[in-house]
Design a protein around this motif. Structure first.
Motif, PDB file in Angstrom:
ATOM      1  N   LEU A 103     -12.248 -24.425  -1.102  1.00 21.83           N
ATOM      2  CA  LEU A 103     -13.180 -24.337  -0.113  1.00 21.83           C
ATOM      3  C   LEU A 103     -14.421 -25.043  -1.301  1.00 21.83           C
ATOM      4  CD1 LEU A 103     -13.083 -20.745   1.348  1.00 21.83           C
ATOM      5  CD2 LEU A 103     -13.180 -23.803   2.578  1.00 21.83           C
ATOM      6  N   GLY A 104     -14.011 -24.383  -2.639  1.00 24.12           N
ATOM      7  CA  GLY A 104     -15.346 -24.738  -3.862  1.00 24.12           C
ATOM      8  C   GLY A 104     -15.800 -26.398  -3.954  1.00 24.12           C
ATOM      9  N   GLN A 105     -14.088 -27.020  -3.441  1.00 23.73           N
ATOM     10  CA  GLN A 105     -14.598 -28.178  -3.795  1.00 23.73           C
ATOM     11  C   GLN A 105     -14.894 -28.616  -1.915  1.00 23.73           C
ATOM     12  OE1 GLN A 105     -10.102 -29.226  -4.028  1.00 23.73           O
ATOM     13  NE2 GLN A 105     -10.613 -29.507  -6.525  1.00 23.73           N
ATOM     14  N   ALA A 106     -14.739 -28.164  -1.429  1.00 24.04           N
ATOM     15  CA  ALA A 106     -15.450 -28.816  -0.207  1.00 24.04           C
ATOM     16  C   ALA A 106     -17.070 -28.593  -0.353  1.00 24.04           C
ATOM     17  CB  ALA A 106     -14.707 -28.395   1.377  1.00 24.04           C
ATOM     18  N   ALA A 107     -17.278 -27.837  -0.768  1.00 22.86           N
ATOM     19  CA  ALA A 107     -18.851 -27.305  -1.055  1.00 22.86           C
ATOM     20  C   ALA A 107     -19.494 -28.535  -1.915  1.00 22.86           C
ATOM     21  CB  ALA A 107     -19.172 -25.843  -1.838  1.00 22.86           C
ATOM     22  N   ASP A 108     -19.348 -29.499  -2.806  1.00 19.22           N
ATOM     23  CA  ASP A 108     -19.442 -30.187  -3.423  1.00 19.22           C
ATOM     24  C   ASP A 108     -19.737 -31.463  -2.928  1.00 19.22           C
ATOM     25  OD1 ASP A 108     -19.413 -28.765  -5.126  1.00 19.22           O
ATOM     26  OD2 ASP A 108     -18.081 -28.912  -6.962  1.00 19.22           O
ATOM     27  N   LYS A 109     -19.173 -31.772  -1.703  1.00 18.40           N
ATOM     28  CA  LYS A 109     -18.847 -33.047  -0.863  1.00 18.40           C
ATOM     29  C   LYS A 109     -20.126 -33.828   0.712  1.00 18.40           C
ATOM     30  CE  LYS A 109     -14.206 -33.689  -1.142  1.00 18.40           C
ATOM     31  NZ  LYS A 109     -13.604 -35.157  -1.997  1.00 18.40           N
ATOM     32  N   GLY A 110     -20.981 -34.910   0.331  1.00 21.23           N
ATOM     33  CA  GLY A 110     -21.279 -34.761   1.526  1.00 21.23           C
ATOM     34  C   GLY A 110     -20.728 -34.523   2.819  1.00 21.23           C
ATOM     35  N   VAL A 111     -21.759 -33.732   3.794  1.00 22.46           N
ATOM     36  CA  VAL A 111     -21.162 -34.373   5.160  1.00 22.46           C
ATOM     37  C   VAL A 111     -21.776 -35.134   5.757  1.00 22.46           C
ATOM     38  CG1 VAL A 111     -20.839 -32.629   7.120  1.00 22.46           C
ATOM     39  CG2 VAL A 111     -20.937 -31.761   5.293  1.00 22.46           C
ATOM     40  N   TYR A 112     -20.998 -36.328   6.351  1.00 21.44           N
ATOM     41  CA  TYR A 112     -21.892 -37.354   6.739  1.00 21.44           C
ATOM     42  C   TYR A 112     -21.173 -36.765   8.850  1.00 21.44           C
ATOM     43  CZ  TYR A 112     -22.610 -39.208   2.837  1.00 21.44           C
ATOM     44  OH  TYR A 112     -22.792 -39.351   0.987  1.00 21.44           O
ATOM     45  N   GLY A 113     -21.772 -37.663   9.475  1.00 19.56           N
ATOM     46  CA  GLY A 113     -21.451 -38.014  10.589  1.00 19.56           C
ATOM     47  C   GLY A 113     -20.409 -39.269  11.289  1.00 19.56           C
ATOM     48  N   LEU A 114     -20.657 -39.470  11.988  1.00 16.51           N
ATOM     49  CA  LEU A 114     -18.699 -40.097  12.854  1.00 16.51           C
ATOM     50  C   LEU A 114     -19.653 -41.974  12.270  1.00 16.51           C
ATOM     51  CD1 LEU A 114     -16.349 -41.202  14.153  1.00 16.51           C
ATOM     52  CD2 LEU A 114     -17.914 -40.928  16.549  1.00 16.51           C
ATOM     53  N   ASN A 115     -21.413 -41.716  12.248  1.00 18.30           N
ATOM     54  CA  ASN A 115     -22.231 -43.186  12.143  1.00 18.30           C
ATOM     55  C   ASN A 115     -22.965 -42.454  11.695  1.00 18.30           C
ATOM     56  OD1 ASN A 115     -21.823 -42.636  15.762  1.00 18.30           O
ATOM     57  ND2 ASN A 115     -20.886 -44.890  14.162  1.00 18.30           N
ATOM     58  N   GLU A 116     -23.751 -43.247  10.537  1.00 19.63           N
ATOM     59  CA  GLU A 116     -24.599 -43.503   9.678  1.00 19.63           C
ATOM     60  C   GLU A 116     -25.383 -45.012   9.246  1.00 19.63           C
ATOM     61  OE1 GLU A 116     -26.047 -40.913   8.055  1.00 19.63           O
ATOM     62  OE2 GLU A 116     -23.971 -38.757   8.875  1.00 19.63           O
TER      63      GLU A 116
END
Length: 183
Positions: free
Chosen positions: A18-31
């Protein structure tokens, strides 16, 4: 009653992930993606099922410059791109053909595509990624970003979102925060 300690133990084991996931950016299907080397912003499709990134190009020709192999191409995006783009060839990628694309006369199950490196900005993240060149004019999105490039962006893709990162806003002059290419 022994279920509670087991659930607690499993929860504790999941905490590092969960800590590793918090460091990642959330992107959508299209950007939106800014191709800083080309000074062009395009809509991109993020595809975790594709390994490589692909940019829509036409009239792709390899040539030599100072003993190095380069690629000259035109963007196959719209009529506004009438000038050629030249970039050093990074490598040749072998893309698996689908069953319908297989030509028994050629006896090849893959298509060879030239690959170049481009600086791409999505949201606030600027990364250098490898992009293969192919004519994507039949597709809705001129840029497909595959799993290798998504790793470079430390991306979590939520397919229920579109344009989650907003318009590209990278400081192009200062890309010192850019991650170094993975060998």
């Amino acid at each position: 009653m022994t279920l509670k300690p087991l659930a607690l133990l499993l929860s504790l084991l999941l905490l590092p992930a969960l800590g590793q996931a918090a460091d990642k950016g959330v992107y959508g299907l299209n950007e939106y993606a800014q191709l800083t080397d080309i000074d062009l912003q395009v809509a991109a499709k993020l595809d975790t099922g594709a390994k490589t990134a692909s940019l829509s190009a036409r009239d792709i020709k390899r040539f030599k410059r100072d003993g190095e192999t380069w690629v000259r191409f035109y963007l196959a995006i719209d009529d506004a791109h009438a000038h050629p783009i030249e970039r050093p060839l990074a490598r040749i990628s072998k893309i698996k053909r689908r069953a319908g694309d297989y030509d028994p006369d050629e006896e090849k199950t893959y298509t060879a595509r030239p690959v170049i490196e481009l600086k791409v900005c999505m949201g606030k993240a600027l990364r250098t990624i490898e992009v293969n060149l192919t004519d994507r004019s039949a597709f809705q999105y001129p840029l497909l970003i595959g799993s290798e490039a998504l790793k470079r962006f430390d991306a979590l893709v939520d397919p229920s979102l579109k344009y989650a990162a907003g318009k590209p806003g990278c400081a192009v002059a200062d890309d010192s925060s850019e991650k170094q290419p993975v060998s």
